[in-house]
Design a protein around this motif. Structure first.
Motif, PDB file in Angstrom:
ATOM      1  N   SER A 171       0.793  -1.229   0.000  1.00 12.71           N
ATOM      2  CA  SER A 171       0.000   0.000   0.000  1.00 12.71           C
ATOM      3  C   SER A 171       0.821   1.272   0.000  1.00 12.71           C
ATOM      4  O   SER A 171       0.314   2.333  -0.360  1.00 12.71           O
ATOM      5  N   SER A 172       2.081   1.211   0.447  1.00 17.09           N
ATOM      6  CA  SER A 172       2.904   2.415   0.609  1.00 17.09           C
ATOM      7  C   SER A 172       2.230   3.455   1.497  1.00 17.09           C
ATOM      8  O   SER A 172       2.540   4.635   1.433  1.00 17.09           O
ATOM      9  N   GLY A 173       1.286   3.012   2.347  1.00 20.60           N
ATOM     10  CA  GLY A 173       0.560   3.926   3.219  1.00 20.60           C
ATOM     11  C   GLY A 173      -0.351   4.875   2.470  1.00 20.60           C
ATOM     12  O   GLY A 173      -0.781   5.880   3.020  1.00 20.60           O
ATOM     13  N   SER A 174      -0.680   4.562   1.219  1.00 19.09           N
ATOM     14  CA  SER A 174      -1.388   5.493   0.346  1.00 19.09           C
ATOM     15  C   SER A 174      -2.761   4.961  -0.044  1.00 19.09           C
ATOM     16  O   SER A 174      -2.948   3.762  -0.225  1.00 19.09           O
TER      17      SER A 174
ATOM     18  N   PRO B 209       3.937   5.659   7.106  1.00 21.95           N
ATOM     19  CA  PRO B 209       3.132   6.783   6.619  1.00 21.95           C
ATOM     20  C   PRO B 209       3.104   6.813   5.098  1.00 21.95           C
ATOM     21  O   PRO B 209       3.863   6.095   4.433  1.00 21.95           O
ATOM     22  N   GLU B 210       2.255   7.649   4.538  1.00 20.10           N
ATOM     23  CA  GLU B 210       2.091   7.713   3.092  1.00 20.10           C
ATOM     24  C   GLU B 210       3.407   8.038   2.395  1.00 20.10           C
ATOM     25  O   GLU B 210       4.022   9.070   2.635  1.00 20.10           O
TER      26      GLU B 210
ATOM     27  N   ARG C 222      -4.673   5.905   5.174  1.00 22.17           N
ATOM     28  CA  ARG C 222      -4.759   4.522   4.712  1.00 22.17           C
ATOM     29  C   ARG C 222      -4.519   3.524   5.844  1.00 22.17           C
ATOM     30  O   ARG C 222      -5.256   2.546   5.988  1.00 22.17           O
ATOM     31  N   LEU C 223      -3.494   3.741   6.667  1.00 21.11           N
ATOM     32  CA  LEU C 223      -3.085   2.736   7.650  1.00 21.11           C
ATOM     33  C   LEU C 223      -3.279   3.163   9.099  1.00 21.11           C
ATOM     34  O   LEU C 223      -3.193   2.317   9.992  1.00 21.11           O
ATOM     35  N   GLY C 224      -3.498   4.441   9.366  1.00 21.06           N
ATOM     36  CA  GLY C 224      -3.742   4.892  10.728  1.00 21.06           C
ATOM     37  C   GLY C 224      -2.475   5.150  11.522  1.00 21.06           C
ATOM     38  O   GLY C 224      -1.356   4.976  11.039  1.00 21.06           O
ATOM     39  N   PHE C 225      -2.673   5.566  12.753  1.00 14.53           N
ATOM     40  CA  PHE C 225      -1.576   5.969  13.642  1.00 14.53           C
ATOM     41  C   PHE C 225      -0.918   4.754  14.290  1.00 14.53           C
ATOM     42  O   PHE C 225      -1.602   3.856  14.783  1.00 14.53           O
ATOM     43  N   CYS C 226       0.403   4.737  14.300  1.00 19.06           N
ATOM     44  CA  CYS C 226       1.172   3.677  14.968  1.00 19.06           C
ATOM     45  C   CYS C 226       1.750   4.234  16.262  1.00 19.06           C
ATOM     46  O   CYS C 226       2.509   5.205  16.255  1.00 19.06           O
ATOM     47  N   ALA C 227       1.412   3.601  17.380  1.00 18.99           N
ATOM     48  CA  ALA C 227       1.785   4.103  18.700  1.00 18.99           C
ATOM     49  C   ALA C 227       3.116   3.537  19.179  1.00 18.99           C
ATOM     50  O   ALA C 227       3.598   2.492  18.717  1.00 18.99           O
TER      51      ALA C 227
ATOM     52  N   GLU D  24      -7.307  10.948  -2.527  1.00 23.76           N
ATOM     53  CA  GLU D  24      -6.396   9.809  -2.644  1.00 23.76           C
ATOM     54  C   GLU D  24      -4.947  10.134  -2.322  1.00 23.76           C
ATOM     55  O   GLU D  24      -4.108   9.238  -2.280  1.00 23.76           O
ATOM     56  N   LEU D  25      -4.640  11.400  -2.117  1.00 24.37           N
ATOM     57  CA  LEU D  25      -3.322  11.802  -1.632  1.00 24.37           C
ATOM     58  C   LEU D  25      -3.516  12.650  -0.390  1.00 24.37           C
ATOM     59  O   LEU D  25      -4.336  13.570  -0.388  1.00 24.37           O
ATOM     60  N   GLY D  26      -2.758  12.347   0.663  1.00 27.70           N
ATOM     61  CA  GLY D  26      -2.793  13.175   1.862  1.00 27.70           C
ATOM     62  C   GLY D  26      -2.159  14.527   1.595  1.00 27.70           C
ATOM     63  O   GLY D  26      -1.540  14.760   0.540  1.00 27.70           O
ATOM     64  N   PRO D  27      -2.289  15.458   2.562  1.00 23.97           N
ATOM     65  CA  PRO D  27      -1.818  16.826   2.318  1.00 23.97           C
ATOM     66  C   PRO D  27      -0.338  16.927   2.002  1.00 23.97           C
ATOM     67  O   PRO D  27       0.071  17.736   1.173  1.00 23.97           O
ATOM     68  N   LEU D  28       0.502  16.118   2.650  1.00 21.38           N
ATOM     69  CA  LEU D  28       1.938  16.203   2.392  1.00 21.38           C
ATOM     70  C   LEU D  28       2.278  15.655   1.015  1.00 21.38           C
ATOM     71  O   LEU D  28       3.073  16.243   0.274  1.00 21.38           O
ATOM     72  N   ALA D  29       1.679  14.518   0.666  1.00 21.20           N
ATOM     73  CA  ALA D  29       1.926  13.936  -0.650  1.00 21.20           C
ATOM     74  C   ALA D  29       1.365  14.821  -1.758  1.00 21.20           C
ATOM     75  O   ALA D  29       1.996  15.012  -2.804  1.00 21.20           O
ATOM     76  N   ARG D  30       0.186  15.373  -1.541  1.00 18.34           N
ATOM     77  CA  ARG D  30      -0.414  16.258  -2.536  1.00 18.34           C
ATOM     78  C   ARG D  30       0.471  17.475  -2.768  1.00 18.34           C
ATOM     79  O   ARG D  30       0.701  17.889  -3.921  1.00 18.34           O
TER      80      ARG D  30
END
Length: 473
Positions: A85-88, A120-121, A132-137, A333-339
């Motif tokens: 998924s590449s977190g995407s 992350p993405e 896509r994958l959520g927060f990892c604690a 389909e793209l988060g703010p940083l990737a966009r």
């Protein structure tokens, strides 16, 4: 196996070799821990239990980690038949057709892959979180980040789910999670192991190795995987001998420079500065020649040049996904940083992209030249211990505020990615609140041997193996 988590990878492999335990029993121990801890951590995002059980019951290669449970980061590396998924939300593969060369080498080392770890993405930020994958604690405190982009690998390893896990580092993505979670994290020399991205997706900055709880696991896995891949254009110089043997050798009297300078110019918090000075004093007590000296890099110029080159390169990588999928990414389909990276890269022209890359080369020569005056450069991996997840959050609408918060937390790790030098995070200390504090040791190009010798010495003099996070075992 109630004591499964007390062993490192080589320790578990020894139990298999002496027939005190079977690979299938180790797999079941790891699966039990995933099911117990993952609801709190979200470290494992794909569970390949059926495959793992089949592989463990089969004829495993007689490698140094025979039968040892292992995780693959869900970014770049391909596992035949497994999704990627590449977190995407955009760049997803339902099932890869074949293993990456590095994954083939992991198999040859004897590991049993259980699944894939959170990222992350596109591995962009220093916190593992995505739509896509959520927060990892972080197992030391689940309100805090596990680092990025190998946060899932680090969280699972620190919690005792696996003794070591695949990770990658393009701007600090092995060392930052290792520092956050109290692990050993070696960012290896450029092209020491095979790249997993067909297009060399990070301009050669990114390398693949592992995070681990012990130095010897890191060294042994690099012995198993660290040799040239046919077709790599910048193959790393061959090592002089096994890295596993290096950790038992004395490092001798090293010249070690240290610095508390940050890219922002702001002083690091007193707690972090005290840990840095404590490390310098420890090294002096071990007989090393230790002195305060910065490498003299202009971080503002360095990151401006890198930003131009990386934005253009990232945008080209997304374009490859566009070509493969036959469409542009949708609005969600793209988060703010990737966009932002995709759109800003499209606005740059070829002259700007290559100016940035050329400027990086010029500045890299200055950085490498500084190392003629010492063997190892010491810095904190991060300016602070792992921050709270709700403070450093990559899905903010205000990405500029996120940039400011990242800049206040990170920044010392990327130069080694630009120059290709090996750089190691060691979990020498803990904060007053009980979070790990990682120290970073960077050596000359292709000199992992010096870092492993020094790490072996520090692991004995300032041991961390008996520290256990609240989410453990």
């Amino acid at each position: 196996m109630d004591d499964y988590s007390d062993y490192d990878g080589l320790g578990l492999a020894e139990l298999v070799k002496t027939r005190q335990v079977t690979p299938s029993e180790l797999v079941e121990a790891a699966i039990e821990r995933i099911e117990r801890h993952n609801p709190a951590l979200n470290a494992v995002v794909y569970k390949g239990y059926d495959d793992a059980r089949k592989w463990a019951a089969g004829d495993l290669p007689d490698g140094p980690f025979k039968g040892v449970p292992f995780l693959i980061k869900d970014l770049g590396a391909q596992v035949k038949g497994w999704p990627r998924s590449s977190g995407s939300m955009f760049a997803q593969v339902a099932a890869d057709a074949e293993d990456s060369e590095l994954v083939k080498r992991y198999r040859a080392a004897g590991v049993v892959m259980l699944g894939k770890s959170n990222t992350p993405e596109f591995g962009i930020p220093g916190v593992t979180n995505s739509e896509r994958l959520g927060f990892c604690a972080n197992p030391w405190n689940t309100d805090h980040i596990s680092g990025g982009s190998s946060g899932g690998a680090a969280s699972a390893t620190a919690a005792g789910i696996v003794p070591l896990a695949h990770a990658s580092d393009g701007l600090g993505s092995i060392r930052i999670p290792a520092a956050c979670c109290g692990l050993v994290g070696m960012k290896i020399t450029r092209d020491r192991t095979p790249i997993c991205e067909v297009s060399d997706g990070a301009l050669g900055f990114s390398v693949h190795h592992v995070v681990s709880r012990t130095v010897r696991d890191s060294a042994a896995m690099l012995d198993a995987t660290g040799y040239a891949q046919i077709g790599d254009p910048f193959q790393a110089p061959a090592k002089d001998g096994p890295y596993l043997a290096e950790i038992e050798k004395s490092p001798g009297r090293l010249r070690i420079a240290w610095s508390a300078q940050t890219p922002s110019g702001r002083p690091i918090p007193e707690e972090m500065h005290a840990a840095l000075v404590r490390t310098a004093e420890l090294l002096k007590g071990l007989g090393h020649d230790v002195f305060e000296q910065d490498i003299g890099v202009d971080y503002r110029a360095l990151y401006r040049a890198q930003g131009l080159a990386s934005a253009s390169n990232f945008s080209a990588n997304v374009r490859r996904w566009v070509d493969a999928l036959g469409r542009e990414p949708g609005p969600d389909e793209l988060g703010p940083l990737a966009r932002r990276g995709y759109e800003s890269g499209k606005r740059l022209n070829g002259q700007q992209a290559f100016w940035g890359f050329q400027e990086l080369r010029i500045l890299n020569r200055q950085i490498v030249a500084a190392y003629e005056g010492f063997d190892v450069f010491l810095q904190p991996v991060m300016a602070t211990p792992a921050p709270r997840g709700d403070w450093l959050y990559p899905l903010m609408e205000d990405v500029k505020e996120f940039d400011k918060r990242q800049a206040a937390t990170y920044g010392t790790t990327p130069p080694a990615n630009f120059t290709g030098q090996p750089s190691l995070s060691l979990p020498l200390w803990q904060s007053e609140s009980g979070l790990p504090i990682g120290m970073m040791f960077t050596a000359k190009f292709a000199d992992e041997a010096t870092l492993y010798r020094l790490a072996g010495q520090l692991e004995k003099e300032a041991p961390w193996k008996d520290r256990r996070p609240p989410v453990w075992g």
